[in-house]
Structure formats: C-alpha cells, structure tokens
Write an enzyme that holds these catalytic residues in place. Structure first.
Site, PDB file in Angstrom:
ATOM      1  N   GLU A 147       0.866  -1.169   0.000  1.00 31.79           N
ATOM      2  CA  GLU A 147       0.000   0.000   0.000  1.00 31.79           C
ATOM      3  C   GLU A 147       0.909   1.228   0.000  1.00 31.79           C
ATOM      4  O   GLU A 147       1.806   1.341   0.845  1.00 31.79           O
ATOM      5  CB  GLU A 147      -0.886   0.013   1.259  1.00 31.79           C
ATOM      6  CG  GLU A 147      -1.798   1.216   1.259  1.00 31.79           C
ATOM      7  CD  GLU A 147      -2.696   1.312   2.495  1.00 31.79           C
ATOM      8  OE1 GLU A 147      -2.637   0.435   3.370  1.00 31.79           O
ATOM      9  OE2 GLU A 147      -3.445   2.306   2.560  1.00 31.79           O
ATOM     10  N   LYS A 175       4.802   0.674   9.011  1.00 32.55           N
ATOM     11  CA  LYS A 175       4.808   1.985   8.375  1.00 32.55           C
ATOM     12  C   LYS A 175       4.140   3.022   9.266  1.00 32.55           C
ATOM     13  O   LYS A 175       4.565   4.168   9.314  1.00 32.55           O
ATOM     14  CB  LYS A 175       4.096   1.902   7.017  1.00 32.55           C
ATOM     15  CG  LYS A 175       4.979   1.309   5.935  1.00 32.55           C
ATOM     16  CD  LYS A 175       4.258   1.224   4.612  1.00 32.55           C
ATOM     17  CE  LYS A 175       3.267   0.092   4.635  1.00 32.55           C
ATOM     18  NZ  LYS A 175       2.703  -0.195   3.303  1.00 32.55           N
ATOM     19  N   ARG A 196       5.996 -12.918   9.596  1.00 38.16           N
ATOM     20  CA  ARG A 196       6.662 -11.640   9.328  1.00 38.16           C
ATOM     21  C   ARG A 196       8.115 -11.706   9.736  1.00 38.16           C
ATOM     22  O   ARG A 196       8.479 -12.420  10.661  1.00 38.16           O
ATOM     23  CB  ARG A 196       6.013 -10.519  10.150  1.00 38.16           C
ATOM     24  CG  ARG A 196       4.624 -10.169   9.763  1.00 38.16           C
ATOM     25  CD  ARG A 196       4.066  -9.118  10.713  1.00 38.16           C
ATOM     26  NE  ARG A 196       4.540  -7.783  10.390  1.00 38.16           N
ATOM     27  CZ  ARG A 196       3.889  -6.966   9.565  1.00 38.16           C
ATOM     28  NH1 ARG A 196       2.770  -7.343   8.989  1.00 38.16           N
ATOM     29  NH2 ARG A 196       4.353  -5.768   9.325  1.00 38.16           N
TER      30      ARG A 196
HETATM   31  P1  ATP Z   1       3.050  -2.258   7.671  1.00 42.08           P
HETATM   32  O1  ATP Z   1       2.522  -2.912   8.887  1.00 42.08           O
HETATM   33  O2  ATP Z   1       4.476  -1.894   7.750  1.00 42.08           O
HETATM   34  O3  ATP Z   1       2.195  -1.123   7.183  1.00 42.08           O
HETATM   35  P2  ATP Z   1       1.803  -3.815   5.752  1.00 42.08           P
HETATM   36  O4  ATP Z   1       1.708  -5.281   5.778  1.00 42.08           O
HETATM   37  O5  ATP Z   1       0.586  -3.039   6.085  1.00 42.08           O
HETATM   38  O6  ATP Z   1       3.024  -3.377   6.597  1.00 42.08           O
HETATM   39  P3  ATP Z   1       1.797  -3.562   2.954  1.00 42.08           P
HETATM   40  O7  ATP Z   1       2.221  -2.408   2.147  1.00 42.08           O
HETATM   41  O8  ATP Z   1       0.368  -3.900   2.987  1.00 42.08           O
HETATM   42  O9  ATP Z   1       2.349  -3.266   4.397  1.00 42.08           O
HETATM   43  O10 ATP Z   1       2.689  -4.834   2.642  1.00 42.08           O
HETATM   44  C1  ATP Z   1       2.988  -5.311   1.370  1.00 42.08           C
HETATM   45  C2  ATP Z   1       3.391  -6.743   1.494  1.00 42.08           C
HETATM   46  O11 ATP Z   1       4.547  -6.873   2.322  1.00 42.08           O
HETATM   47  C3  ATP Z   1       2.296  -7.573   2.120  1.00 42.08           C
HETATM   48  O12 ATP Z   1       2.115  -8.746   1.367  1.00 42.08           O
HETATM   49  C4  ATP Z   1       2.811  -7.883   3.489  1.00 42.08           C
HETATM   50  O13 ATP Z   1       2.339  -9.113   3.936  1.00 42.08           O
HETATM   51  C5  ATP Z   1       4.328  -7.860   3.308  1.00 42.08           C
HETATM   52  N1  ATP Z   1       5.005  -7.491   4.545  1.00 42.08           N
HETATM   53  C6  ATP Z   1       4.798  -6.388   5.278  1.00 42.08           C
HETATM   54  N2  ATP Z   1       5.537  -6.401   6.388  1.00 42.08           N
HETATM   55  C7  ATP Z   1       6.253  -7.553   6.372  1.00 42.08           C
HETATM   56  C8  ATP Z   1       7.213  -8.151   7.256  1.00 42.08           C
HETATM   57  N3  ATP Z   1       7.581  -7.570   8.388  1.00 42.08           N
HETATM   58  N4  ATP Z   1       7.733  -9.349   6.904  1.00 42.08           N
HETATM   59  C9  ATP Z   1       7.381  -9.935   5.758  1.00 42.08           C
HETATM   60  N5  ATP Z   1       6.492  -9.427   4.882  1.00 42.08           N
HETATM   61  C10 ATP Z   1       5.923  -8.245   5.184  1.00 42.08           C
HETATM   62 MG    MG Z   2      -1.151  -2.956   5.074  1.00 44.50          MG
END
Ligand code: ATP
Ligand code: MG
Length: 557
Positions: free
Chosen positions: A33, A269, A259
C-alpha cells in the site's frame, strides 16, 4: 536428494503445483500500500515474491494497493519503485494498481448482489459495531439484511452516483453473523468516501475494502500463489468465499508466512511515520530507520539485504531476528570489496619532536591486505599527526598494546614512535603527545628488525581533511519496541553521534555509493544527501566486529 531439499514450505507447494500440472506458469505479486516507504520486512516479501517468480520462469506483478485514498501518495509510489529496483528486481510491464480494477471490482460487487449474497446496510458505523458481537458472543443480523435484490442494486448504484453522504450506507457480504471467525460476520465490501483518489480523481465516491479488492485483483491478474503474512490467515476463509461465489477463471491460492521482525527496531509503516512526524529521526531515509531508503543511505549493499532474508528463511513461526545477523551480512559483503583507508574519529595531536619541521614523506599504503590487485595509495607523513584519543592511555593496564607514557607503538605504514611527554590543558585533559620517531623503522624498508606489540592508525595533520562522521547505534533500547505500550518512550537517545574526524587526503576522492573500511574502525560511506567535497559528511555503515552480541547478552541478564 529428497524433494524438499533446500526448499521452504512455500517453494515446496509451488514445486508440487508445477509437478502435478496444476499450474504451468507461476504468477506472484508484491502488493504494497503506498502509504509509506518500504522497510526491511518488505524486503523479505519482495525477495520471496520476485524470487519464486524468477526461479520458476514465472511472472511477478508490482501492484500498488491503493484502495485507501487520503493516506496514499505519489511520493510513496516513486519510492517503492526505486526500492524494488535497487534490490535487483524488475516487474517489467507488470506495474499495476488496485485502482486499475475499480470498474471490474464494482461489477463483481453487483454480481454478488444479484446472487443474493451481498446487501446494502444502512446502520450507522456504531450500530454495525454493536451488531457484530464479540469473540464469545454471536452477532445479530442487521434489519436491512433481507432487502430485495432490486432494492440493493438500486441503493448500490445510487451510492456510486454520489447520492449519499459518507457512512450513510455500506455494501456488505451476506455470510454468517454467528461465525466464530469475525471476518465472516457480513464484512463490508464497499464504503462511501467523498474524497479524491490520487489516480482516479473524482471518478469514485465509493471504494472497495481491502479484502475484497485484494482477492479480486489477485484473480484478475492470474496470480497463482498469493503470498502474505500470517495476520491474514483469518482472512483466508473470506478470500476463499469470494472465489467460491464468483468463480473467476483463475483461482489464486493464499499462503501465509511469518513476518520478518528485526530486534531493536520497528517495522510498521504507521509507527515509522509517527517516528518521523515526531522529528526523532530526520525522515523516511534516515540511516537509523530500517526502511530500504534508510538502509541504502546507511550504505548497506542490496546484495547483503538479499542474503539476509535468505538466511532468515520462510517459515510459519514468528521470529525476532538479531540485528547482528543483518550486520554480519553487510560485513561479509564489504569485507572483500571495500578498500582500506585511514581516518581518525576522535583526534589527539602527536608532535614528532625529532622529525624535521618541513619534511613530508610519502608512504605507500596497501588498499586491501587480502587483495594486492587493489593496489596502493600514497599517504603523506609529517611532523604533526593525528591519532585516536583512545589509542593513548596514561594509566594503561599491562595488556594495553597501544601508546602510553614512555611506551612505543608502530604507526601503520610508518615508523615506530615513542611517547616522551604528555601535554594537558588546565582541566587536566590530554591535548597533545610529544613523541620521537625511530628513523630506522620505516615500514617496508627492512632496515630495522625492531618489533613492538601494537600498531595504530594515524593521519598527517597538515594534510588531513576534516569531516563530520556519523556514528549510528540501535534506534531503541529494548529488543522488541513493539511490545512496549508507547514505543516512543524506549528510543535510544544515543542512536546518533556526530564526531569531527580527520581523514587521510585520499578520502577526498571517495565517490557516492563507494564504501571503504576505515582501518580498525569499521565500514563507512559518504552520505548521499548531505555530503559535499568541501564539507564531507560520512556515515558509519557498520563496525568491524559484532558489538551486538554483547548488548544482547546484557539485555538478557
Ligand atoms: P506495515 O505494517 O508496515 O504497514 P503492511 O503489511 O501493512 O506493513 P503492505 O504495504 O500492505 O504493508 O505490505 C505489502 C506486502 O509486504 C504484504 O504482502 C505484506 O504481507 C508484506 N510485509 C509487510 N511487512 C512484512 C514483514 N515484516 N515481513 C514480511 N512481509 C511483510
Ligand atoms: Mg497494510
């Protein structure tokens, strides 16, 4: 060799799906996102999604999941593209956005209404919350749940046409208000939001919810394996419900993995954004934050990042990886490639009283002890030098092999010197050492077989280049700042120290993106934002040895 050899559980599933003929091409996606910069956790997801694509001759999409206007920005989109490229991956012509599919997702929603499995609810957000029930208590059906298909279609179309205010209605899936899985208690599919979208502008005033948009985007793109983190495990029944109802030509399979979490830092983020807003760090690319942009500016090579996530593997177990593991990958990568230079971080003046006032000698210094092909450089040597403050101790223990009053030490690529006199200021601080050098002991000449235990680094004072050098330490004082109610309270106030250092003149030629080892100190690079030839700013990438092992031991005890 067993079939699982070297394969994590996801690669094993993919291997079996190819073997069995279930798929003949693997299609994956990395779906961030654009509401912030990518971080070290995303590195794992990028390497996994693009990695399995490449390994199987498949295709990988970079899909921007832009269903949440207001929080998302073009700046983030640009940063995401730059970071994925920097890591060494290429989506070619497969850059997509969830918003590319808004029309198709809308059509899928109408289809669900026509099938009688979606309805327009007119309860307020608060009422919907109350009706949802709790983990131990079933929810209640909305009084609008049994609206006729025609009425639902009419209301939904008028939602789209902008006839209602935000929150007046939502479109919900009709599943089961008593389901033990809260995600199946008639989840929202569309909400009204009168807000411009960064790509579609004013075209829409209703936006699809993440679960629906994500599943449909996966289906439309022909994704075979939709890889996501464990928090989506409870969403999988909903993912599958959409596919069961709509039966798209392509049926993607969602698989969850744990994760990647890094100790002493945060990977969210939202939290990174809060940290930046607070001014505690300078921005998304502050070299202390674990964003890809920050780590790149810090000087971590992309290859080290890829190596790091490879070592972490892909599992279902939650893990908190020690910072030392990442730093070791960086050290290993730089150890062979980075040329050696000399710099003094905390300078102490040494005057060689028996060295001629105006004499300058040129010392030949090896650029890499293990790789003669990297050649030598010239280091000027003169009567006044800088050495490191902690290479001198007035009351030195027996095993201190550096300089002490009356003691001797070798200057690397130079001479053996002896400390004759210690000069102090009025506060009693040591400000200068008066030493004598032994002219017979110049390195590489073989004119003397005199040996001393210690060798220290130095820079000629008359030729030294002053520089700001930034020494970074861990951002937080506790291994898991996520477990603390307010992570801002456990910031390490000493995560950045800036010192006025003295560099050997050859460092003036250090190019952006080039990393060097300062002998005995660590790996360094010029700062991509603030460095100028006239006012050098240098970042410490990593120290030479793992100082984390000690810190972590202390934290445990
Ligand atoms: P954040 O909590 O940092 O906002 P998010 O999962 O909301 O992370 P997205 O932009 O939706 O962020 O993530 C894009 C992809 O990266 C998703 O498929 C998510 O599962 C993966 N991802 C995010 N954080 C991690 C992590 N710590 N380890 C592995 N994969 C991750
Ligand atoms: Mg997200």
């Amino acid at each position: 060799m067993s079939e699982t050899a070297g394969r994590d559980f996801i690669r094993q599933i993919i291997f079996e799906d190819l073997e069995s003929g279930k798929h003949d091409e693997i299609v994956t996606r990395f779906p961030p996102e654009p509401n912030g910069y990518l971080h070290v956790g995303h590195v794992m997801s990028i390497c996994l999604n693009f990695g399995v694509g490449e390994e199987n001759g498949g295709r990988t999409f970079l899909r921007l999941d832009d269903t949440n206007p207001g929080k998302e920005k073009e700046e983030y989109v640009q940063a995401i593209m730059q970071d994925v490229h920097w890591l060494g991956f290429d989506w070619e012509d497969r850059l997509t956005h969830a918003s590319d599919y808004f029309e198709k997702i809308y059509a899928a929603a109408e289809k669900l209404i026509e099938m009688g499995v979606a309805y327009v609810d007119s309860l307020s957000a608060e009422e919907i919350r109350q009706f949802r029930g709790t983990l131990t208590e079933a929810g209640k059906n909305s009084p609008h749940r049994d609206r006729a298909v025609e009425e639902n279609l009419d209301l939904f179309r008028r939602m789209r046409a902008g006839e209602f205010a935000d929150g007046e209605h939502v479109l919900r899936a009709k599943i089961d208000m008593a389901s033990p899985n809260m995600n199946l208690r008639d989840p929202a599919l569309y909400r009204i939001r009168h807000i411009d979208h960064q790509r579609t502008g004013k075209t829409w005033c209703i936006y699809p919810m993440y679960d629906f948009a994500h599943t449909m985007s996966d289906a439309f793109e022909g994704i075979t394996h939709s890889l996501c983190t464990l928090e989506f495990e409870d969403h999988r029944p909903l993912y599958d419900w959409f596919l069961d109802q709509l039966k798209p030509a392509n049926r993607p399979r969602q698989i969850e993995f744990s994760r990647l979490n890094l100790a002493y830092t945060i990977t969210s983020k939202r939290k990174l954004n809060a940290l930046i807003e607070s001014g505690e760090v300078t921005g998304w690319n502050d070299p202390r934050v674990p964003t890809i942009a920050g780590m790149r500016r810090r000087g971590y090579p992309a290859s080290a990042m890829r190596d790091f996530v490879k070592r972490g593997g892909v599992t279902k177990k939650d893990k908190l990886i020690e910072m030392g593991v990442l730093e070791n990958c960086v050290r290993e990568e730089l150890g062979d490639s980075a040329e050696r230079r000399m710099a003094v971080l905390r300078p102490l003046k040494v005057v060689l009283t028996n060295y001629p006032e105006d004499q300058v000698e040129v010392m030949q210094a090896m650029n890499h002890p293990g790789n003669p092909d990297l050649g030598t450089r010239e280091m000027p040597f003169s009567r006044e030098l800088w050495i490191e403050q902690d290479d001198f101790l007035e009351e030195a223990p027996r095993k201190f092999f550096r300089l002490r009053p009356g003691g001797e030490v070798r200057l690397r690529f130079g001479y053996i010197i002896k400390c004759d006199e210690v000069i102090k200021n009025d506060d009693g601080d040591v400000v200068e050492l008066r030493c004598t050098y032994d002219p017979d002991t110049r390195s590489g000449t073989g004119t003397s077989d005199r040996k001393v235990k210690g060798t220290i680094h130095w820079v000629s004072a008359a030729h030294a280049v002053p520089a700001k050098v930034r020494l970074y330490d861990r951002l937080f004082n506790v291994p898991d700042p996520n477990s603390v109610a307010d992570f801002m309270t456990v910031l390490n106030p000493e995560s950045l120290e800036t010192v006025d250092a003295m560099l050997e003149p050859a460092l003036l030629e250090l190019a952006e993106g080039q990393s060097v080892q300062f002998e005995r100190l660590g790996y360094f690079c010029v700062d991509s934002e603030e460095h100028a030839a006239t006012a050098p700013v240098i970042n410490r990438i990593v120290t030479l040895r793992d100082s984390w092992a000690k810190i972590e031991k202390q934290a445990m005890s």
